[in-house]
Design an enzyme around this catalytic site. Structure first.
Site, PDB file in Angstrom:
ATOM      1  N   TYR A  75      19.731 -70.354  14.693  1.00 29.21           N
ATOM      2  CA  TYR A  75      21.175 -70.284  14.875  1.00 29.21           C
ATOM      3  C   TYR A  75      21.609 -69.417  16.054  1.00 29.21           C
ATOM      4  O   TYR A  75      22.670 -69.653  16.644  1.00 29.21           O
ATOM      5  CB  TYR A  75      21.867 -69.809  13.598  1.00 29.21           C
ATOM      6  CG  TYR A  75      21.556 -68.387  13.173  1.00 29.21           C
ATOM      7  CD1 TYR A  75      22.382 -67.328  13.531  1.00 29.21           C
ATOM      8  CD2 TYR A  75      20.450 -68.113  12.372  1.00 29.21           C
ATOM      9  CE1 TYR A  75      22.104 -66.040  13.118  1.00 29.21           C
ATOM     10  CE2 TYR A  75      20.169 -66.831  11.955  1.00 29.21           C
ATOM     11  CZ  TYR A  75      21.000 -65.786  12.335  1.00 29.21           C
ATOM     12  OH  TYR A  75      20.714 -64.516  11.917  1.00 29.21           O
ATOM     13  N   ASP A 125      21.418 -72.219   8.171  1.00 28.87           N
ATOM     14  CA  ASP A 125      21.318 -71.566   9.473  1.00 28.87           C
ATOM     15  C   ASP A 125      20.908 -72.539  10.573  1.00 28.87           C
ATOM     16  O   ASP A 125      21.284 -72.374  11.737  1.00 28.87           O
ATOM     17  CB  ASP A 125      20.292 -70.430   9.427  1.00 28.87           C
ATOM     18  CG  ASP A 125      20.765 -69.220   8.627  1.00 28.87           C
ATOM     19  OD1 ASP A 125      21.978 -69.137   8.339  1.00 28.87           O
ATOM     20  OD2 ASP A 125      19.920 -68.369   8.305  1.00 28.87           O
ATOM     21  N   LYS A 170      20.314 -71.648   1.420  1.00 30.51           N
ATOM     22  CA  LYS A 170      19.028 -72.256   1.747  1.00 30.51           C
ATOM     23  C   LYS A 170      18.401 -72.754   0.454  1.00 30.51           C
ATOM     24  O   LYS A 170      18.732 -72.271  -0.629  1.00 30.51           O
ATOM     25  CB  LYS A 170      18.058 -71.230   2.378  1.00 30.51           C
ATOM     26  CG  LYS A 170      18.527 -70.557   3.638  1.00 30.51           C
ATOM     27  CD  LYS A 170      17.490 -69.552   4.139  1.00 30.51           C
ATOM     28  CE  LYS A 170      18.005 -68.780   5.345  1.00 30.51           C
ATOM     29  NZ  LYS A 170      17.008 -67.792   5.848  1.00 30.51           N
ATOM     30  N   TYR A 173      17.048 -70.109  -1.578  1.00 36.00           N
ATOM     31  CA  TYR A 173      18.040 -69.229  -2.205  1.00 36.00           C
ATOM     32  C   TYR A 173      18.933 -70.073  -3.117  1.00 36.00           C
ATOM     33  O   TYR A 173      20.108 -70.300  -2.827  1.00 36.00           O
ATOM     34  CB  TYR A 173      18.881 -68.505  -1.148  1.00 36.00           C
ATOM     35  CG  TYR A 173      18.094 -67.593  -0.243  1.00 36.00           C
ATOM     36  CD1 TYR A 173      17.032 -66.830  -0.729  1.00 36.00           C
ATOM     37  CD2 TYR A 173      18.414 -67.475   1.107  1.00 36.00           C
ATOM     38  CE1 TYR A 173      16.310 -65.981   0.108  1.00 36.00           C
ATOM     39  CE2 TYR A 173      17.702 -66.633   1.955  1.00 36.00           C
ATOM     40  CZ  TYR A 173      16.643 -65.889   1.433  1.00 36.00           C
ATOM     41  OH  TYR A 173      15.934 -65.058   2.270  1.00 36.00           O
ATOM     42  N   ASP A 180      27.812 -66.097   5.594  1.00 33.11           N
ATOM     43  CA  ASP A 180      27.188 -66.583   6.828  1.00 33.11           C
ATOM     44  C   ASP A 180      27.212 -68.116   6.921  1.00 33.11           C
ATOM     45  O   ASP A 180      27.404 -68.692   7.986  1.00 33.11           O
ATOM     46  CB  ASP A 180      25.713 -66.161   6.914  1.00 33.11           C
ATOM     47  CG  ASP A 180      25.419 -64.749   6.445  1.00 33.11           C
ATOM     48  OD1 ASP A 180      26.149 -64.239   5.575  1.00 33.11           O
ATOM     49  OD2 ASP A 180      24.439 -64.174   6.921  1.00 33.11           O
ATOM     50  N   GLY A 258      32.416 -61.052   9.490  1.00 36.16           N
ATOM     51  CA  GLY A 258      32.600 -61.571  10.847  1.00 36.16           C
ATOM     52  C   GLY A 258      32.278 -63.050  10.947  1.00 36.16           C
ATOM     53  O   GLY A 258      33.026 -63.829  11.550  1.00 36.16           O
ATOM     54  N   TRP A 259      31.169 -63.449  10.339  1.00 37.88           N
ATOM     55  CA  TRP A 259      30.813 -64.874  10.315  1.00 37.88           C
ATOM     56  C   TRP A 259      31.955 -65.695   9.696  1.00 37.88           C
ATOM     57  O   TRP A 259      32.312 -66.769  10.195  1.00 37.88           O
ATOM     58  CB  TRP A 259      29.555 -65.102   9.484  1.00 37.88           C
ATOM     59  CG  TRP A 259      28.245 -64.608   9.994  1.00 37.88           C
ATOM     60  CD1 TRP A 259      27.339 -63.853   9.293  1.00 37.88           C
ATOM     61  CD2 TRP A 259      27.613 -64.866  11.264  1.00 37.88           C
ATOM     62  NE1 TRP A 259      26.209 -63.610  10.052  1.00 37.88           N
ATOM     63  CE2 TRP A 259      26.352 -64.222  11.260  1.00 37.88           C
ATOM     64  CE3 TRP A 259      28.010 -65.569  12.396  1.00 37.88           C
ATOM     65  CZ2 TRP A 259      25.479 -64.263  12.345  1.00 37.88           C
ATOM     66  CZ3 TRP A 259      27.140 -65.611  13.488  1.00 37.88           C
ATOM     67  CH2 TRP A 259      25.904 -64.971  13.456  1.00 37.88           C
TER      68      TRP A 259
END
Length: 414
Positions: A75, A125, A170, A173, A180, A258-259
């Protein structure tokens, strides 16, 4: 090194020198030993170009962005190269376009296969660098780039989901949504649907699915008291980092938020004006902006753990600050946020320049105090504690900071 790569490197080197030679009075600097050091990046350029040219100097091969030893589809190149593409559109400097193209050219083979990428990993990602292909394909019409985009879109169609429709971050996960992930996947998914999905019903379904991701993050991850959002949410509540009642991780991580902010302003660029979810995302963005502004430090910067600035070990961090600055500047410029947030962005940007930007004797610009990496779970296990976040590696010029810094510089015309 191949002839092609040698030519590309020489092109960059020539461009760097040409920048520095525009004004002879700015090309050298006298040191205490009466020697001279040639500036390879002119101080007359805007910060956006100075940082991008510094990145090219640090990583002449764009496949090695993020301090890699060998090429990998990931990414971080997508983040920096998207900023690089915007610079090319503004300046028409061929160096920037060539740098973007070189990444795609190296990572996508003649059949459209993405090197090092595994669809079976179902890793959000890996979608982010698809933005590079969205940019290049209309210009080049190279079928391999379209084929690679189709592969990435097929991952979105098969990505495992929580029971209410949220994408797992993911495959490794399970049942987890991370802030994110919305930036990694949703801008690409929205733009791909707009430009390449012909069936109107399918296109609308994708738009609805994109908006749903924001709805679910707001539902599961937002703290009603502070307005801040937790880094991760585990539907199963089985992870050691997850609150057993809510499934949330423990803290408000700067870059995580922020993402999320960048995801909102970038998706709003593409989501149709008449889509009913658009107004909701704008509402979420305004709530977000209010909460983030409340925890801005007097310097203009933001802490690594946003709401615990007075806690020992916490520090004012570059990547999150750059992302917030970009989000507020773009949000205000586009009318998604009140114009007053331009002042918040300018304060954040000044904080970066005054405190976290350094320039060496050759004119190469560095962004310091970047959190190198942070996540949840995995092996070794990341428990999402305060001590975990503040003790992860801190380094200069992490692309998760330099990319947003360039984007923020462009929005603020700096």
């Amino acid at each position: 090194m191949t002839l092609k790569k040698t030519f590309f490197s020489l092109t960059i080197a020539t461009c760097l020198v040409s920048f520095s030679c525009k004004d002879k009075s700015n090309t050298t600097e006298t040191t205490s030993e009466n020697t001279t050091t040639e500036l390879i990046i002119s101080e007359d350029l805007k910060w956006s170009e100075r940082m991008m040219l510094s990145e090219i100097e640090r990583f002449p091969d764009p496949t090695l962005l993020d301090f890699r030893e060998k090429p990998k589809w990931s990414y971080t190149p997508g983040l920096v190269l998207s900023a690089c593409a915007k610079l090319y559109e503004q300046t028409e400097n061929q160096t920037y376009y060539d740098y973007v193209y070189a990444y795609a050219d190296a990572m996508i083979d003649s059949t459209g296969t993405i090197k090092t990428y595994k669809l079976s990993n179902q890793n959000l990602d890996m979608i982010k660098s698809g933005d590079v292909l969205l940019y290049l394909y209309p210009k080049t019409k190279e079928e391999r780039f379209l084929t690679a985009m189709e592969t990435l879109n097929s991952q979105m169609e098969s990505q495992p989901k929580t029971s209410d429709g949220g994408y797992w971050h993911k495959k490794i996960y399970p049942y987890q949504m991370w802030l994110d992930g919305l930036y990694m996947a949703e801008p690409f998914h929205t733009e791909y649907a707009r430009d390449y999905v012909e069936d109107e019903a399918t296109k609308q379904k994708i738009y609805d699915d994109v908006v749903l991701q924001f709805d679910l993050i707001q539902k599961h991850s937002r703290d009603e008291k502070s307005g801040l959002l937790y880094h991760g949410w585990d539907e199963s509540k089985e992870q050691r980092w997850a609150n057993k009642d809510t499934g949330n991780s423990q803290h408000f991580w700067s870059r995580g938020m922020g993402w999320y902010g960048m995801a909102m302003v970038d998706v709003l660029d593409v989501l149709p004006e008449n889509h009913p979810g658009r107004a909701r995302i704008i509402e979420y963005l305004n709530q977000y902006a209010e909460a983030i502004t409340k925890v801005q430090h007097d310097s203009g910067l933001w802490y690594q753990v946003l709401d615990q600035g007075d806690r020992k070990g916490n520090y004012l961090e570059a990547t999150g600050t750059a992302m917030f600055t970009y989000t507020f500047a773009k949000g205000a410029n586009k009318g998604y946020l009140p114009k007053s947030y331009l002042n918040v962005a300018k304060k954040g940007y000044k904080g970066l320049i005054d405190n976290l930007i350094s320039v060496d004797e050759k004119g190469i610009v560095s962004l310091n105090k970047c959190c190198g990496v942070a996540g949840l779970g995995g092996n070794p296990y990341r428990d999402g504690s305060f001590d975990y976040y503040v003790n992860e590696i801190i380094r200069s010029n992490d692309p998760k900071g330099t990319g947003p810094f360039i984007l923020a510089s462009l929005e603020l015309n700096q």
